[in-house]
Every structure is written in structure tokens, then in C-alpha cells.
Write a protein that holds these residues in place. Structure first.
Motif, PDB file in Angstrom:
ATOM      1  N   ARG A  38     108.522   2.087 -36.058  1.00  0.00           N
ATOM      2  CA  ARG A  38     109.508   1.104 -36.488  1.00  0.00           C
ATOM      3  C   ARG A  38     110.923   1.568 -36.174  1.00  0.00           C
ATOM      4  NH1 ARG A  38     108.145  -0.991 -42.506  1.00  0.00           N
ATOM      5  NH2 ARG A  38     109.978  -2.261 -42.067  1.00  0.00           N
ATOM      6  N   LEU A  39     111.178   2.865 -36.358  1.00  0.00           N
ATOM      7  CA  LEU A  39     112.498   3.406 -36.065  1.00  0.00           C
ATOM      8  C   LEU A  39     112.816   3.287 -34.578  1.00  0.00           C
ATOM      9  CD1 LEU A  39     115.057   4.835 -37.068  1.00  0.00           C
ATOM     10  CD2 LEU A  39     113.854   7.015 -36.830  1.00  0.00           C
ATOM     11  N   GLN A  40     111.846   3.604 -33.732  1.00  0.00           N
ATOM     12  CA  GLN A  40     112.065   3.517 -32.288  1.00  0.00           C
ATOM     13  C   GLN A  40     112.279   2.070 -31.842  1.00  0.00           C
ATOM     14  OE1 GLN A  40     112.554   5.882 -30.091  1.00  0.00           O
ATOM     15  NE2 GLN A  40     112.638   4.520 -28.317  1.00  0.00           N
ATOM     16  N   LEU A  41     111.426   1.169 -32.313  1.00  0.00           N
ATOM     17  CA  LEU A  41     111.548  -0.236 -31.917  1.00  0.00           C
ATOM     18  C   LEU A  41     112.860  -0.844 -32.397  1.00  0.00           C
ATOM     19  CD1 LEU A  41     107.908  -1.537 -32.521  1.00  0.00           C
ATOM     20  CD2 LEU A  41     109.077  -1.325 -30.322  1.00  0.00           C
ATOM     21  N   ASP A 103     114.189  10.335 -41.552  1.00  0.00           N
ATOM     22  CA  ASP A 103     113.848   9.186 -40.716  1.00  0.00           C
ATOM     23  C   ASP A 103     113.953   7.880 -41.501  1.00  0.00           C
ATOM     24  OD1 ASP A 103     113.372  11.066 -38.792  1.00  0.00           O
ATOM     25  OD2 ASP A 103     111.207  10.760 -38.699  1.00  0.00           O
ATOM     26  N   LEU A 104     113.488   7.875 -42.747  1.00  0.00           N
ATOM     27  CA  LEU A 104     113.577   6.665 -43.561  1.00  0.00           C
ATOM     28  C   LEU A 104     115.030   6.349 -43.886  1.00  0.00           C
ATOM     29  CD1 LEU A 104     111.862   4.485 -44.906  1.00  0.00           C
ATOM     30  CD2 LEU A 104     111.864   5.862 -46.984  1.00  0.00           C
ATOM     31  N   ASN A 105     115.816   7.374 -44.174  1.00  0.00           N
ATOM     32  CA  ASN A 105     117.246   7.193 -44.407  1.00  0.00           C
ATOM     33  C   ASN A 105     117.907   6.500 -43.214  1.00  0.00           C
ATOM     34  OD1 ASN A 105     118.129   8.227 -46.961  1.00  0.00           O
ATOM     35  ND2 ASN A 105     119.810   9.247 -45.911  1.00  0.00           N
ATOM     36  N   ASN A 106     117.616   7.026 -42.021  1.00  0.00           N
ATOM     37  CA  ASN A 106     118.228   6.472 -40.814  1.00  0.00           C
ATOM     38  C   ASN A 106     117.791   5.036 -40.579  1.00  0.00           C
ATOM     39  OD1 ASN A 106     119.661   8.801 -40.181  1.00  0.00           O
ATOM     40  ND2 ASN A 106     118.050   9.635 -38.875  1.00  0.00           N
TER      41      ASN A 106
END
Length: 220
Positions: A38-41, A103-106
Motif C-alpha cells: 500500500r505504501l509503494q502504490l 512505515d505506518l506513520n509515513n
């Protein structure tokens, strides 16, 4: 731990708000593939948006630049952390995975266009205040530099400043050994109380679903 906003900050930004979340019994580890994906997309989606938009077209980034200016910080020299993330993505310098908490923070910082800090509670001493930094307020930041925090919005405990919507400190960073954490969402002042509550609870619920443990939140 008591948390509060000092009068000097309210005097400059009367509608300043922050979401405060405390976590107990968490397990920080490698991010699950769902979060990494999800972060990458999402970064790729933002990159394509930035091909057609200016950073000032993003309401959260625009508002937080105004907040920095009102606090006495030059937003062209010291970027709000959410804006710094967007600028990285604009250069296709995508964020790589660090660990599940960062990662969740970002991800949420990118999604809501606001700075978010997460800190190891065991490294915080005493009560926490959010205030304007004064001469002598400084710390070694996650950017590897000694940062003067004078005239910047800071979060501070009994030992001094440890966090900011600009950059957080090495002293209180979350690691794989962190079991208790404290998270601050530096909300947009224009957000309604009900939306602030919804956003903060959404982040807390996602964090607990990934890290286990328990969480409690409040808006100040």
C-alpha cells in the motif's frame, strides 16, 4: 503522562490541534506485505499526481506551511515533514521500508498530508508539552544533524525537546525493541473536532491491528 499545549503556541495558532495516542504491549517488526504494498502504490499515485499539480495544490501541505510561518519558522528553509516526504516522491526517491511503526506513520502522513511523530514511551520522562522552541532548544535529529529548534513547534518532556513536525529526535525513536509508544498527529488546525477524532482513531486501530497491544487516544 500528561500532555498539553502551551499558551505560547495557542497565542500564535489559536486552532492548533493534536491527536495523542498511547500504545502498550506492542510488537514492532518488519512491515507486513500489505503495508509495504500500500505504501509503494500510494507513493506511485502521488508521483503521478505531482506531474500535474504543484505542492501548494495539496491542502494539507499548504496549511502546514502557513502553520510553520505563523509559529515563526521559515517553511521554505525548514519543511514540514509531510511536505518533505512529498518532495522526495516528486523526485521518485521513494521511501523504503524501515519497520512497521515508521512505515505506518509515513503512510498516514502521506494520506492525510500532516506531520506525524511516533516515539518510544520508555525514553520520554515526565509530562509532554507542545510549545514554541526557545533559544537553547536543540537535539540530534533523525536526519543525523544537531537541529536548533528555536522558533519551531516542538514536543518536549522533562529532559527537553524530543519531537517536532519538522524532524524527530534520535533520543526517543522507535526501534524493534519498543514495547510502549506515544504517537502525535500534528493535525491541520482547520479540521473539525469530529474529523480529528475519526482520523486519530483510524490510525490507532490500524496500528493496533498490525502491532497488537492496546491503544488509547485523545484530541487536545
Amino acid at each position: 503522562m500528561e500532555t498539553y499545549i502551551q499558551k505560547d503556541l495557542y497565542d500564535r495558532i489559536p486552532d492548533f490541534k493534536a491527536g495523542m495516542i498511547t500504545y502498550q504491549g506492542i510488537e514492532v517488526g518488519e512491515s507486513p506485505q500489505m503495508l509495504k504494498g500500500r505504501l509503494q502504490l500510494f507513493q506511485e499515485s502521488i508521483f503521478f499526481d505531482l506531474m500535474e499539480k504543484e505542492l501548494s495544490d495539496f491542502a494539507g501541505i499548504k496549511e502546514w506551511r502557513a502553520v510553520f510561518k505563523a509559529a515563526g519558522t521559515d517553511p521554505s528553509r525548514y519543511r514540514p515533514s509531510a511536505e518533505a516526504l512529498y518532495r522526495r516522491i516528486k523526485k521518485q526517491n521513494y521511501l523504503s521500508s524501515v519497520h512497521s511503526a515508521i512505515d505506518l506513520n509515513n503512510f498516514f502522513s502521506l494520506q492525510y498530508e500532516v506531520p506525524i511523530g511516533i516515539y518510544d514511551s520508555s525514553r520520554i520522562q515526565g509530562d509532554v508539552s507542545i510549545r514554541i522552541g526557545v533559544q537553547g532548544d536543540e537535539y540530534i535529529g533523525l536526519n543525523g544533524r544537531n537541529n536548533s529548534m528555536e522558533n519551531m513547534i516542538i514536543s518536549s518532556d522533562g529532559l527537553g525537546p524530543f519531537g517536532s513536525p519538522f524532524v524527530d529526535s534520535e533520543r526517543t525513536k522507535v526501534t524493534f525493541t519498543t514495547k510502549e509508544a506515544f504517537q502525535i498527529i500534528y493535525l491541520r488546525p482547520s479540521i473539525s473536532r469530529s474529523e480529528a477524532d475519526k482520523l486519530t482513531k483510524s490510525l490507532m486501530d490500524m496500528f493496533v491491528s498490525i502491532h497488537g497491544g492496546e491503544g488509547q487516544y485523545r484530541i487536545i
